[in-house]
Motif scaffolding. Structure first.
Motif, PDB file in Angstrom:
ATOM      1  N   ASN A  24       0.833  -1.218   0.000  1.00 48.96           N
ATOM      2  CA  ASN A  24       0.000   0.000   0.000  1.00 48.96           C
ATOM      3  C   ASN A  24       0.862   1.260   0.000  1.00 48.96           C
ATOM      4  O   ASN A  24       0.547   2.230  -0.697  1.00 48.96           O
ATOM      5  CB  ASN A  24      -0.953  -0.006   1.199  1.00 48.96           C
ATOM      6  CG  ASN A  24      -2.081  -0.989   1.031  1.00 48.96           C
ATOM      7  OD1 ASN A  24      -2.408  -1.390  -0.075  1.00 48.96           O
ATOM      8  ND2 ASN A  24      -2.672  -1.393   2.139  1.00 48.96           N
ATOM      9  N   GLU A  27       2.299   1.637  -3.439  1.00 48.78           N
ATOM     10  CA  GLU A  27       1.268   2.117  -4.359  1.00 48.78           C
ATOM     11  C   GLU A  27       1.063   3.629  -4.189  1.00 48.78           C
ATOM     12  O   GLU A  27       0.953   4.361  -5.172  1.00 48.78           O
ATOM     13  CB  GLU A  27      -0.043   1.379  -4.102  1.00 48.78           C
ATOM     14  CG  GLU A  27      -1.163   1.815  -5.028  1.00 48.78           C
ATOM     15  CD  GLU A  27      -2.445   1.059  -4.774  1.00 48.78           C
ATOM     16  OE1 GLU A  27      -3.168   0.821  -5.750  1.00 48.78           O
ATOM     17  OE2 GLU A  27      -2.735   0.719  -3.611  1.00 48.78           O
ATOM     18  N   ARG A  31       1.933   6.517  -7.154  1.00 47.35           N
ATOM     19  CA  ARG A  31       0.632   6.828  -7.755  1.00 47.35           C
ATOM     20  C   ARG A  31       0.738   7.746  -8.969  1.00 47.35           C
ATOM     21  O   ARG A  31      -0.160   7.772  -9.798  1.00 47.35           O
ATOM     22  CB  ARG A  31      -0.309   7.403  -6.708  1.00 47.35           C
ATOM     23  CG  ARG A  31       0.076   8.767  -6.186  1.00 47.35           C
ATOM     24  CD  ARG A  31      -0.806   9.175  -5.009  1.00 47.35           C
ATOM     25  NE  ARG A  31      -0.444  10.466  -4.481  1.00 47.35           N
ATOM     26  CZ  ARG A  31       0.534  10.706  -3.623  1.00 47.35           C
ATOM     27  NH1 ARG A  31       1.267   9.712  -3.198  1.00 47.35           N
ATOM     28  NH2 ARG A  31       0.798  11.921  -3.210  1.00 47.35           N
ATOM     29  N   LYS A  37       1.868   0.784 -12.483  1.00 48.92           N
ATOM     30  CA  LYS A  37       0.591   0.227 -12.045  1.00 48.92           C
ATOM     31  C   LYS A  37       0.538  -1.291 -12.194  1.00 48.92           C
ATOM     32  O   LYS A  37       0.056  -1.994 -11.305  1.00 48.92           O
ATOM     33  CB  LYS A  37      -0.574   0.873 -12.803  1.00 48.92           C
ATOM     34  CG  LYS A  37      -1.925   0.365 -12.338  1.00 48.92           C
ATOM     35  CD  LYS A  37      -3.050   1.151 -12.939  1.00 48.92           C
ATOM     36  CE  LYS A  37      -4.426   0.664 -12.570  1.00 48.92           C
ATOM     37  NZ  LYS A  37      -4.620  -0.277 -11.554  1.00 48.92           N
ATOM     38  N   HIS A  38       1.042  -1.816 -13.295  1.00 47.10           N
ATOM     39  CA  HIS A  38       1.013  -3.264 -13.525  1.00 47.10           C
ATOM     40  C   HIS A  38       1.809  -3.995 -12.437  1.00 47.10           C
ATOM     41  O   HIS A  38       1.359  -5.023 -11.919  1.00 47.10           O
ATOM     42  CB  HIS A  38       1.563  -3.612 -14.913  1.00 47.10           C
ATOM     43  CG  HIS A  38       1.631  -5.071 -15.167  1.00 47.10           C
ATOM     44  ND1 HIS A  38       0.498  -5.840 -15.342  1.00 47.10           N
ATOM     45  CD2 HIS A  38       2.681  -5.921 -15.240  1.00 47.10           C
ATOM     46  CE1 HIS A  38       0.855  -7.091 -15.528  1.00 47.10           C
ATOM     47  NE2 HIS A  38       2.168  -7.170 -15.472  1.00 47.10           N
ATOM     48  N   ILE A  40       2.431  -2.965  -9.364  1.00 49.57           N
ATOM     49  CA  ILE A  40       1.688  -2.853  -8.104  1.00 49.57           C
ATOM     50  C   ILE A  40       0.511  -3.828  -8.101  1.00 49.57           C
ATOM     51  O   ILE A  40       0.271  -4.529  -7.112  1.00 49.57           O
ATOM     52  CB  ILE A  40       1.196  -1.409  -7.880  1.00 49.57           C
ATOM     53  CG1 ILE A  40       2.374  -0.441  -7.748  1.00 49.57           C
ATOM     54  CG2 ILE A  40       0.280  -1.326  -6.663  1.00 49.57           C
ATOM     55  CD1 ILE A  40       3.229  -0.653  -6.529  1.00 49.57           C
ATOM     56  N   ASP A  41      -0.213  -3.891  -9.210  1.00 53.34           N
ATOM     57  CA  ASP A  41      -1.347  -4.810  -9.307  1.00 53.34           C
ATOM     58  C   ASP A  41      -0.895  -6.257  -9.149  1.00 53.34           C
ATOM     59  O   ASP A  41      -1.554  -7.053  -8.475  1.00 53.34           O
ATOM     60  CB  ASP A  41      -2.089  -4.625 -10.632  1.00 53.34           C
ATOM     61  CG  ASP A  41      -2.850  -3.311 -10.697  1.00 53.34           C
ATOM     62  OD1 ASP A  41      -3.060  -2.681  -9.633  1.00 53.34           O
ATOM     63  OD2 ASP A  41      -3.218  -2.908 -11.822  1.00 53.34           O
ATOM     64  N   SER A  42       0.240  -6.595  -9.741  1.00 52.60           N
ATOM     65  CA  SER A  42       0.786  -7.948  -9.612  1.00 52.60           C
ATOM     66  C   SER A  42       1.161  -8.253  -8.163  1.00 52.60           C
ATOM     67  O   SER A  42       0.915  -9.359  -7.662  1.00 52.60           O
ATOM     68  CB  SER A  42       2.016  -8.124 -10.499  1.00 52.60           C
ATOM     69  OG  SER A  42       1.670  -8.026 -11.849  1.00 52.60           O
ATOM     70  N   LYS A  44      -0.172  -6.900  -5.496  1.00 54.76           N
ATOM     71  CA  LYS A  44      -1.418  -7.039  -4.739  1.00 54.76           C
ATOM     72  C   LYS A  44      -2.014  -8.434  -4.936  1.00 54.76           C
ATOM     73  O   LYS A  44      -2.480  -9.066  -3.990  1.00 54.76           O
ATOM     74  CB  LYS A  44      -2.429  -5.982  -5.162  1.00 54.76           C
ATOM     75  CG  LYS A  44      -2.164  -4.616  -4.620  1.00 54.76           C
ATOM     76  CD  LYS A  44      -3.270  -3.695  -5.109  1.00 54.76           C
ATOM     77  CE  LYS A  44      -3.256  -2.380  -4.418  1.00 54.76           C
ATOM     78  NZ  LYS A  44      -4.346  -1.518  -4.886  1.00 54.76           N
ATOM     79  N   GLU A  45      -2.010  -8.905  -6.170  1.00 56.94           N
ATOM     80  CA  GLU A  45      -2.537 -10.237  -6.467  1.00 56.94           C
ATOM     81  C   GLU A  45      -1.739 -11.312  -5.728  1.00 56.94           C
ATOM     82  O   GLU A  45      -2.314 -12.261  -5.195  1.00 56.94           O
ATOM     83  CB  GLU A  45      -2.504 -10.501  -7.970  1.00 56.94           C
ATOM     84  CG  GLU A  45      -3.525  -9.717  -8.755  1.00 56.94           C
ATOM     85  CD  GLU A  45      -3.382  -9.889 -10.256  1.00 56.94           C
ATOM     86  OE1 GLU A  45      -2.678 -10.831 -10.703  1.00 56.94           O
ATOM     87  OE2 GLU A  45      -3.966  -9.080 -10.996  1.00 56.94           O
TER      88      GLU A  45
END
Length: 68
Positions: A24, A27, A31, A37-38, A40-42, A44-45
């Motif tokens: 977090n 991220e 920002r 973004k990709h 960070i999304d990875s 998080k997953e």
């Protein structure tokens, strides 16, 4: 053995919470860099996957009587 299992579960809980906080923070820090973004999304997953695996392991340990 039960106390070791409980301690281990609590340590894993703490580590997962620390990992969530770090992702977090990352991220928030990134920002304004949309190309990140990709990544960070990875992340998080992956954290969600680890958390789900930990929950499943906890349930299995509970069923075996290792956790009370």
């Amino acid at each position: 053995m039960i106390s070791n299992t409980v301690e281990t579960i609590e340590q894993i809980d703490d580590l997962i919470l620390q990992l969530i906080a770090k992702v977090n923070d990352l991220e928030h820090d990134l920002r304004f860099q949309p190309h990140m973004k990709h990544m960070i999304d990875s992340m998080k997953e992956e954290v969600q996957r680890l958390f789900k695996q930990h929950q499943i392991a906890f349930v299995k340990a509970s069923r075996k009587g290792w956790v009370y």
